[in-house]
Design an enzyme around this catalytic site. Structure first.
Site, mmCIF file in Angstrom:
data_model
loop_
_atom_site.group_PDB
_atom_site.id
_atom_site.type_symbol
_atom_site.label_atom_id
_atom_site.label_comp_id
_atom_site.label_asym_id
_atom_site.label_seq_id
_atom_site.Cartn_x
_atom_site.Cartn_y
_atom_site.Cartn_z
ATOM 1 N N HIS A 158 0.804 -1.219 0.000
ATOM 2 C CA HIS A 158 0.000 0.000 0.000
ATOM 3 C C HIS A 158 0.838 1.269 0.000
ATOM 4 C CE1 HIS A 158 0.462 -0.481 4.457
ATOM 5 N NE2 HIS A 158 0.511 0.841 4.416
ATOM 6 N N ASP A 188 0.248 -7.890 1.941
ATOM 7 C CA ASP A 188 0.506 -6.462 1.744
ATOM 8 C C ASP A 188 2.015 -6.195 1.689
ATOM 9 O OD1 ASP A 188 0.133 -3.724 1.539
ATOM 10 O OD2 ASP A 188 0.042 -3.447 3.705
ATOM 11 N N SER A 270 4.790 2.366 7.829
ATOM 12 C CA SER A 270 4.502 1.225 6.958
ATOM 13 C C SER A 270 5.728 0.801 6.160
ATOM 14 C CB SER A 270 3.386 1.575 5.974
ATOM 15 O OG SER A 270 2.138 1.261 6.500
#
Length: 425
Positions: A158, A188, A270
């Site tokens: 993402h 992910d 992230s």
């Protein structure tokens, strides 16, 4: 982040992750609190997402986890207890001096400092820009880490999905153009490549024998501003399942079998590493619950290892596929269904009515049938801790695995050549 849900006859299947569609529905577990988690990804030009209604959490694990060799904080805790409860010669207990307890804290701090020094040079800042689409015309900032000195970087899907341009800032302040080598079809994760050599590398650990309570250290770029921020905590839980939304709150996907930690993870973290006290990466920070404090999530490093090897060998990223729906077996299910064993997984039709064995799949070609019970993969037991998906995930398409299958009260060995997880089954 973009993720296309897999089509299925049952409309509810459209919300299920690929591994549920391919490996089976999630197991039944006692009711537990549920929440939505936000990606730990900074998008400065986009407004903060509004809170969304919590949804139920899927519980189908997707990963296998491998053996840990790290020094864990449990040993430090044990040392603390030993110091606090020190017997005298007559058998009574004495209260330790302040210096004894302080030494424990100094030892733990030294372990953190040493671990961070080993990994931080390999941590990078990743900035993505898109003129539209997934990123909504916004700049997004996340983290990543170098896993090979020739410019190979692991991050979250993402962080880079849908980006027109990617720039990577190294620890030495150099900024280089990056390109997405591949997007994982199952988790992910994504791999980014930059043109550079002789780069510092983050040592990779293993994550199968992680223990709740052991030291966990997160390194990343929170809020897109505070580079190489270090936070510490513990492994708070294992095998967690959440539904995580993207930065714009326009889509979400199921994430399974995650590491939960109370090490502070914020937007911008992230793709950054979660490391142990030995300075080894044990996870990839991916999401945080913004409605609570101290609840962050990371993808175990052992989930990433197969795609890292594919990339280094110049192969496209691909995940293995058996092609069955299944239900994990416990004592109650075994009693209710009159099964021959009380462990393993039962190949069973999907909720949509689709057969348990996907037509034309590797399982179909190997002769597996509805009602078969898989109790082991290559001699490794399939149980509540390691289900079928977990045992298969370390492999790559083309590998041959041997399933121990209970059928009609007897056990037989079935060899299955793993296929490639299709994008649209």
């Amino acid at each position: 982040m973009t993720d296309s849900d897999q089509p299925a006859e049952d409309p509810t299947d459209q919300l299920q992750p690929p591994e549920v569609l391919h490996y089976g529905p999630p197991p039944s577990q006692p009711a537990r609190p549920t929440w939505d988690a936000n990606r730990a990804w900074s998008s400065p030009t986009a407004p903060a997402p509004a809170p969304r209604e919590a949804r139920g959490l899927g519980v189908m694990p997707v990963v296998t986890i491998a053996l840990v060799t790290a020094i864990v904080s449990g040993s430090l805790s044990a040392a603390a207890v030993a110091n606090l409860l020190r017997p005298t010669s007559n058998g009574s207990l004495t209260v330790p001096t302040g210096s004894s307890v302080s030494q424990v804290h100094l030892d733990e701090s030294s372990a953190v400092i040493t671990a961070v020094a080993r990994v931080k040079p390999a941590v990078v800042v990743i900035q993505s820009h898109s003129s539209g689409g997934v990123l909504g015309g916004a700049n997004g900032i996340g983290s990543g880490f170098i896993f090979d000195p020739n410019g190979w970087i692991l991050t979250n899907k993402h962080v880079v999905a849908g980006a027109d341009q990617i720039s990577v800032q190294l620890n030495d302040s150099r900024v280089l153009a990056g390109r997405v080598y591949g997007i994982d079809t199952l988790t992910d994760l994504a791999i980014v490549k930059i043109d550079a050599t002789d780069l510092p590398v983050a040592p990779l650990g293993v994550s199968e024998d992680l223990q709740v309570g052991q030291l966990a250290i997160a390194i990343g770029n929170p809020l897109g501003t505070f580079e190489n921020t270090v936070t510490t905590g513990v492994v708070s839980g294992l095998g967690r399942q959440i539904r995580a939304g993207d930065a714009t709150s326009t889509s979400s996907e199921q994430l399974n079998n995650l590491i939960q930690t109370d090490a502070a993870i914020n937007p911008g973290n992230s793709g950054g590493p979660l490391i142990n006290s030995a300075g080894q990466v044990i996870g990839i920070n991916t999401a945080v619950n913004q409605n609570a404090q101290g609840i962050g999530f990371a993808i175990p490093i052992s989930v990433a290892r197969p795609i890292l090897l594919l990339a280094l060998n110049g192969k496209p990223l691909a995940r293995p596929w058996i092609g069955v729906y299944y239900t994990p077996i416990d004592k109650q299910l075994a009693k209710d269904r009159g099964l021959a064993v009380d462990h393993g997984v039962l190949i069973d039709p999907a909720a949509s009515g689709a057969p348990g064995v996907f037509p034309g799949s590797p399982a179909d070609k190997a002769g597996l049938k509805d009602g078969d019970i898989v109790v082991a993969v290559d001699g490794q037991p399939v149980d509540a801790t390691h289900d079928l998906a977990s045992r298969v995930l370390p492999h790559v398409p083309g590998d041959v695995v041997t399933l121990s299958v209970v059928r009609g009260g007897s056990t037989q060995q079935v060899r299955v050549t793993l296929g490639t997880l299709p994008a649209n089954p």
